[in-house]
Design an enzyme around this catalytic site. Structure first.
Site, PDB file in Angstrom:
ATOM      1  CD  GLU A  68      -9.481 -15.871 -10.428  1.00 20.80           C
ATOM      2  OE1 GLU A  68      -8.315 -15.507 -11.117  1.00 20.80           O
ATOM      3  OE2 GLU A  68      -9.582 -16.940  -9.660  1.00 20.80           O
ATOM      4  CD  GLU A  93      -9.902 -12.124 -18.973  1.00 22.97           C
ATOM      5  OE1 GLU A  93      -9.946 -11.074 -19.698  1.00 22.97           O
ATOM      6  OE2 GLU A  93      -9.463 -12.269 -17.496  1.00 22.97           O
ATOM      7  CG  ASP A 120     -18.468  -5.927 -18.950  1.00 19.85           C
ATOM      8  OD1 ASP A 120     -18.539  -5.815 -17.612  1.00 19.85           O
ATOM      9  OD2 ASP A 120     -18.479  -4.978 -19.395  1.00 19.85           O
ATOM     10  CG  ASP A 142      -5.876  -2.664 -17.778  1.00 19.42           C
ATOM     11  OD1 ASP A 142      -4.946  -1.954 -17.466  1.00 19.42           O
ATOM     12  OD2 ASP A 142      -6.129  -2.983 -19.062  1.00 19.42           O
ATOM     13  CE  LYS A 146      -1.038   7.277 -21.315  1.00 22.76           C
ATOM     14  NZ  LYS A 146      -1.240   7.207 -22.766  1.00 22.76           N
ATOM     15  CB  THR A 215      -1.272 -15.094 -11.425  1.00 28.03           C
ATOM     16  OG1 THR A 215      -0.890 -13.639 -11.274  1.00 28.03           O
ATOM     17  CG2 THR A 215      -2.397 -15.038 -10.428  1.00 28.03           C
ATOM     18  NE  ARG A 216      -0.494 -16.648 -17.587  1.00 33.30           N
ATOM     19  CZ  ARG A 216      -0.238 -17.665 -18.494  1.00 33.30           C
ATOM     20  NH1 ARG A 216       0.379 -17.393 -19.561  1.00 33.30           N
ATOM     21  NH2 ARG A 216      -0.547 -18.926 -18.140  1.00 33.30           N
ATOM     22  CE1 TYR A 217      -1.410 -10.588 -17.280  1.00 34.44           C
ATOM     23  CE2 TYR A 217      -2.652 -12.223 -16.064  1.00 34.44           C
ATOM     24  CZ  TYR A 217      -2.424 -11.588 -17.222  1.00 34.44           C
ATOM     25  OH  TYR A 217      -3.361 -12.002 -18.582  1.00 34.44           O
ATOM     26  CD  GLU A 218       2.301 -12.829  -6.762  1.00 33.28           C
ATOM     27  OE1 GLU A 218       1.369 -12.155  -6.047  1.00 33.28           O
ATOM     28  OE2 GLU A 218       2.685 -13.936  -6.247  1.00 33.28           O
TER      29      GLU A 218
END
Length: 236
Positions: A68, A93, A120, A142, A146, A215-218
Site C-alpha cells: 500500500e 507513508e 518514500d 495527493d 495545480k 477511508t477517511r479521505y473517501e
C-alpha cells in the site's frame, strides 16, 4: 508546499509534509515501542547504502506480498490485513502522524502481517526484488491540483516504472481517487508501463472492490459531493 531534497539520494525531490500536529503521548509510545519491530528490513539508505534486495520470502514466511502506497491513517491496510491473514502487506507513508495512527490500529486489531516503511516509496522500490508484489494499492493520493504540480503525482514515470518492475505478471494495481483529472492522468499513464485497465462496464469503476474499506479521505470526498472512482489494472 516546499520542495526538499532526499538526504541520501539528492536527485529525488520530496514534496509534502513529514510531520503534522504534535503527537499524543500514546502515539509517541507506539513509535518508540513498535515501529522498529515492524520494519520490512534495511530499506533506508543509511542502513542499506548498497540497496541490497529485501528477502521477502523470509519477511512473511513465504506469504504473498501486497503493497500500500501512502496509507494515510492506515484503516484500509489494517482491514486488508485482518481480512486476508494469508498475505503480508508492506505500507509506505512518509507522514509520521499517519504512521503513529496506523501503529495504534495495529495494536487494537492485533494483526501481525503488516510491515511499515515510514518514508518514500521510491526507497522501497529500490530494494524490492523484481516481480515480488502481487497486489498494490494507491488510495486517494495527493491530487496536486495545480497543473504545474501534476509532475508530483504518483502516476508519473518516476514511480510507475519501478512499480511495474516489482509487480508480478498478472498482479493487480488498484487506484481510488475522487479527482477527475487524476483519473485522466492515471488512465493515460499507467497503461504505458505494462498495465492494462480491466474495466468492462461502468460499474467496474463506479463501485468499490468487494473487500473495500472506505477511508477517511473517501468519507470527506463524499461529504463534499465528490464522486469516487475505482480503477483496477493488471500487470501484463
Amino acid at each position: 508546499m516546499s520542495e526538499t531534497k532526499h538526504p541520501k539520494a539528492p536527485w529525488r525531490n520530496f514534496y509534502g509534509r513529514r510531520h503534522g500536529k504534535t503527537l499524543r503521548p500514546a502515539q509517541q509510545e507506539y513509535l518508540e515501542e513498535d515501529l522498529a519491530a515492524l520494519s520490512p528490513g534495511p530499506v533506508d539508505w543509511d542502513v542499506n547504502p548498497e540497496r541490497t534486495a529485501l528477502d521477502v520470502e523470509a519477511l512473511f514466511g513465504g506469504r504473498e506480498l501486497w503493497l500500500e502506497i501512502g496509507f494515510g491513517g492506515g484503516e484500509h491496510m489494517v482491514h486488508q490485513a485482518a481480512t486476508h491473514a494469508d498475505v503480508g502487506i508492506i505500507g509506505c507513508e512518509p507522514f509520521i502522524n499517519g504512521v503513529a495512527m496506523l501503529l495504534g490500529k495495529i495494536r487494537e486489531a492485533e494483526v501481525e502481517n503488516i510491515r511499515i516503511h515510514p518514508g518514500d516509496v521510491r526507497d522501497l522500490f529500490d530494494v524490492l526484488p523484481e516481480a515480488s508484489v502481487a497486489k498494490a494499492f494507491l488510495l486517494y493520493p495527493d491530487p496536486w491540483p495545480k497543473k504545474r504540480h501534476h509532475r508530483r503525482r504518483f502516476v508519473t514515470p518516476e514511480h510507475l516504472e519501478p512499480l511495474a518492475r516489482v509487480q508480478k505478471p498478472g498482479a493487480e494495481f488498484r487506484v481510488a481517487t475522487d479527482i477527475p483529472d487524476y483519473v485522466r492522468q492515471t488512465l493515460e499513464q499507467v497503461p504505458q508501463f505494462g498495465f492494462e485497465w480491466t474495466a468492462e462496464r461502468a460499474a467496474d469503476w463506479r463501485e468499490p472492490w468487494d473487500d473495500w474499506y472506505s477511508t477517511r479521505y473517501e468519507q470527506k470526498a463524499l461529504r463534499e459531493g465528490r464522486v469516487p472512482h475505482y480503477l483496477t489494472f493488471r500487470r501484463m
